[in-house]
Motif scaffolding. Structure first.
Motif, PDB file in Angstrom:
ATOM      1  N   UNK A 140      68.924  54.934  45.987  1.00  0.00           N
ATOM      2  CA  UNK A 140      68.263  53.675  46.319  1.00  0.00           C
ATOM      3  C   UNK A 140      67.113  53.414  45.348  1.00  0.00           C
ATOM      4  N   UNK A 141      66.392  54.459  45.006  1.00  0.00           N
ATOM      5  CA  UNK A 141      65.296  54.322  44.054  1.00  0.00           C
ATOM      6  C   UNK A 141      65.815  53.948  42.673  1.00  0.00           C
ATOM      7  N   UNK A 142      66.897  54.593  42.244  1.00  0.00           N
ATOM      8  CA  UNK A 142      67.467  54.323  40.923  1.00  0.00           C
ATOM      9  C   UNK A 142      67.920  52.878  40.797  1.00  0.00           C
ATOM     10  N   UNK A 143      68.619  52.381  41.814  1.00  0.00           N
ATOM     11  CA  UNK A 143      69.153  51.025  41.741  1.00  0.00           C
ATOM     12  C   UNK A 143      68.159  49.959  42.181  1.00  0.00           C
ATOM     13  N   UNK A 144      67.171  50.350  42.972  1.00  0.00           N
ATOM     14  CA  UNK A 144      66.228  49.360  43.476  1.00  0.00           C
ATOM     15  C   UNK A 144      66.610  48.826  44.836  1.00  0.00           C
ATOM     16  N   UNK A 190      66.733  38.919  41.485  1.00  0.00           N
ATOM     17  CA  UNK A 190      66.617  37.925  40.415  1.00  0.00           C
ATOM     18  C   UNK A 190      65.281  37.200  40.498  1.00  0.00           C
ATOM     19  N   UNK A 191      64.835  36.950  41.720  1.00  0.00           N
ATOM     20  CA  UNK A 191      63.552  36.267  41.894  1.00  0.00           C
ATOM     21  C   UNK A 191      62.381  37.203  41.615  1.00  0.00           C
ATOM     22  N   UNK A 192      62.544  38.490  41.956  1.00  0.00           N
ATOM     23  CA  UNK A 192      61.466  39.456  41.757  1.00  0.00           C
ATOM     24  C   UNK A 192      62.049  40.734  41.151  1.00  0.00           C
ATOM     25  N   UNK A 193      62.357  40.728  39.853  1.00  0.00           N
ATOM     26  CA  UNK A 193      62.965  41.903  39.212  1.00  0.00           C
ATOM     27  C   UNK A 193      62.004  43.092  39.205  1.00  0.00           C
ATOM     28  N   UNK A 194      62.591  44.291  39.131  1.00  0.00           N
ATOM     29  CA  UNK A 194      61.797  45.513  39.089  1.00  0.00           C
ATOM     30  C   UNK A 194      62.262  46.402  37.954  1.00  0.00           C
ATOM     31  N   UNK A 195      61.677  47.580  37.881  1.00  0.00           N
ATOM     32  CA  UNK A 195      62.053  48.556  36.865  1.00  0.00           C
ATOM     33  C   UNK A 195      63.150  49.461  37.429  1.00  0.00           C
ATOM     34  N   UNK A 196      64.315  48.879  37.660  1.00  0.00           N
ATOM     35  CA  UNK A 196      65.422  49.612  38.282  1.00  0.00           C
ATOM     36  C   UNK A 196      66.726  49.187  37.646  1.00  0.00           C
ATOM     37  N   UNK A 197      67.785  49.937  37.950  1.00  0.00           N
ATOM     38  CA  UNK A 197      69.082  49.706  37.313  1.00  0.00           C
ATOM     39  C   UNK A 197      69.685  48.375  37.730  1.00  0.00           C
ATOM     40  N   UNK A 198      69.540  48.002  38.989  1.00  0.00           N
ATOM     41  CA  UNK A 198      70.129  46.740  39.437  1.00  0.00           C
ATOM     42  C   UNK A 198      69.502  45.550  38.705  1.00  0.00           C
ATOM     43  N   UNK A 199      68.198  45.591  38.471  1.00  0.00           N
ATOM     44  CA  UNK A 199      67.551  44.524  37.715  1.00  0.00           C
ATOM     45  C   UNK A 199      68.099  44.456  36.290  1.00  0.00           C
TER      46      UNK A 199
END
Length: 387
Positions: A140-144, A190-199
Motif C-alpha cells: 500500500x505504501x509503495x503504490x500509494x 490525479x488531483x493530489x499526486x504523491x511520491x508513489x508508484x501509482x502516481x
C-alpha cells in the motif's frame, strides 16, 4: 544447515505428487487436459521459449487450469512487445537500489508488529500478527493506497485467489469492485499526486503510454500479485524452520546465514507451486513427449526446485547456497518483477524474528498449523507459536 528433510508441503492436488516422468498429462480443476512439466531444465525452457504463449492461454477457448486467472490486459497475460512495453513502465520501481531504500521503513514496520506480538505473548498467531499485515502495508505504501482501505482490499484479494470456495460469479463481482475502487483511487491521485508508484503510472497514462484499462489493471496486478504470495512465503518459511528446531537455533547463533537461508526457503517451499499456463503455438518436442499446437502447458515450480539432477539432496536446506537458481520467481521475460521486494521482506522478517524470539517454537496445542485450502497459492491461515 538442515539435517532434516523438508516435508511440510501441505495440501496439494494428486497430480502434484512426485513421479519419475518429466512431463505428464493432467486434468485440471477446471476439467481441461494440460501438460505438467516437472523437470527443472525443461521447466526453464517452457518459461523462456516464445513458442509457449501467455496471451494464447487467456483466450476464450484455451485450456484452463482454474477460473482464478489474470485478465487478458494484465501484464502477466501478454507476450512480446506489449508485455515489454508495460514491464518497462514499472521496472524502475523494483530495481535493487530502489528496493534497498525501502529497507529502513520495512524494518521499523516489522519491529512494530514484533513489539505488539511480544506484548501479547508468550504466544501468538504469527500469520495474523506479522505475515499477513506487513506485506499489505508495504505494498500500500509503495503504490500509494491509503492504509485505511487495506482491510477491504485484503478481503477482495482472498476471494480472487480462492479456487474452490468462491464461485466465478463471486470472483467477477469482486473484480468489478476492485476495478471501481482503483478507478476512484486513480481519480483522487490525479488531483493530489504523491511520491508513489501509482502516481507514476498515472503520469505514464497522461503521456499516452498506458490506456485507462491498462492503468487500472496494472495497479491491481501489482497489489494482488505481491500480497498473497509474500504473506504465504513468510508463513511457509517460518514453518519450515520451526519444524526443524536445530536449523532455527543455528540461524539464531549465526544470523549472517539468514540471506542464504532465505534462498533455500524460497526454493524448498515456494508459495506459488505452479506457473501460469501457456499454450503452444506450434508442435514443440519436450522431454519424452511433443506438445501440439493449441495444447496447454504448466511448469511445476515445486518439482523443478526439488529436481535431484540439479540440487543435491533437494529436500534439505543447504547452508552454503546452491549453484543453480531456483524457479520460485519464474524465469525468462515473465520473471517476477517484485522478487527483490519479496526477498527483502523475508530477509528482514527472519533477521528480526530470530533476534527477538530466539526460543520460538510451534505452540503445544492440537492444531498449531492450519493450511489454506483451495487457494491458487500455498500458505497458512494460522501459525500458532510460543516462546
Amino acid at each position: 544447515m538442515s539435517q532434516c528433510p523438508v516435508q511440510r508441503l501441505g495440501p496439494l492436488p494428486e497430480f502434484m505428487e512426485q513421479g519419475p516422468e518429466d512431463v505428464v498429462r493432467i486434468v485440471t480443476p477446471a476439467g481441461d487436459k494440460m501438460w505438467l512439466v516437472r523437470d527443472y531444465a525443461l521447466g526453464r525452457m517452457v518459461l523462456a521459449d516464445k513458442r509457449f504463449s501467455r496471451a494464447d492461454a487467456v483466450r476464450p477457448n484455451a485450456p484452463q487450469f482454474t477460473d482464478a486467472q489474470p485478465v487478458p490486459d494484465s501484464m502477466m497475460s501478454m507476450d512480446g512487445a506489449e508485455h515489454a512495453r508495460l514491464r518497462r513502465i514499472v521496472t524502475g520501481a523494483f530495481t535493487n537500489r530502489r528496493v534497498a531504500a525501502m529497507a529502513p521503513d520495512i524494518e521499523r514496520l516489522a519491529d512494530q508488529y514484533l513489539d505488539a506480538i511480544a506484548a501479547e505473548g508468550p504466544g501468538t498467531d504469527l500469520v495474523e500478527g506479522l505475515a499477513a499485515p506487513l506485506p499489505l502495508v508495504v505494498l500500500c505504501s509503495l503504490l500509494g493506497v491509503p492504509l485505511e482501505d487495506s482491510a477491504r482490499f485484503r478481503d477482495w484479494v482472498e476471494v480472487l485467489f480462492d479456487i474452490s470456495a468462491s464461485s466465478p460469479r463471486e470472483k467477477g463481482r469482486r473484480r468489478l469492485e476492485l476495478a471501481d475502487y482503483m478507478a476512484d483511487l486513480i481519480d483522487r491521485k490525479r488531483r493530489r499526486p504523491g511520491d508513489d508508484l501509482l502516481s507514476s503510472l498515472i503520469k505514464a497514462h497522461d503521456q499516452g503510454d498506458l490506456s485507462m484499462g491498462e492503468l487500472i489493471t496494472l495497479g491491481l496486478t501489482l497489489l494482488m500479485a505481491g500480497y498473497e504470495t509474500t504473506v504465504g512465503q513468510i508463513g511457509l518459511s517460518v514453518l519450515v524452520l520451526l519444524s526443524d528446531p536445530p536449523a532455527y537455533e543455528e540461524l539464531v547463533r549465526q544470523p549472517e546465514g539468514v540471506d542464504a537461508a532465505v534462498e533455500e526457503l524460497l526454493r524448498v517451499t515456494p508459495t506459488t507451486p505452479l506457473s501460469f499456463s501457456r499454450v503452444a503455438t506450434e508442435p514443440v518436442p519436450l522431454g519424452s513427449v511433443t506438445i501440439q499446437a493449441g495444447e496447454g502447458v504448466m511448469v511445476s515450480l515445486l518439482h523443478g526446485n526439488r529436481d535431484g539432477n540439479v540440487f543435491a539432496e533437494p529436500e534439505h536446506l543447504a547452508s552454503d547456497g546452491r549453484d543453480a537458481v531456483h524457479l520460485t520467481f519464474g524465469h525468462g521475460l515473465h520473471r517476477c518483477l517484485g522478487a527483490p521486494l519479496a526477498r527483502l521482506q523475508l530477509q528482514i522478517v527472519l533477521h528480526r524474528l530470530l533476534r527477538r524470539f530466539p526460543t520460538l517454537r510451534l505452540a503445544a496445542v492440537p492444531e498449531p498449523v492450519v493450511w489454506k485450502d483451495g487457494m491458487g497459492t500455498r500458505g497458512l491461515s494460522r501459525l500458532l507459536v510460543e516462546w
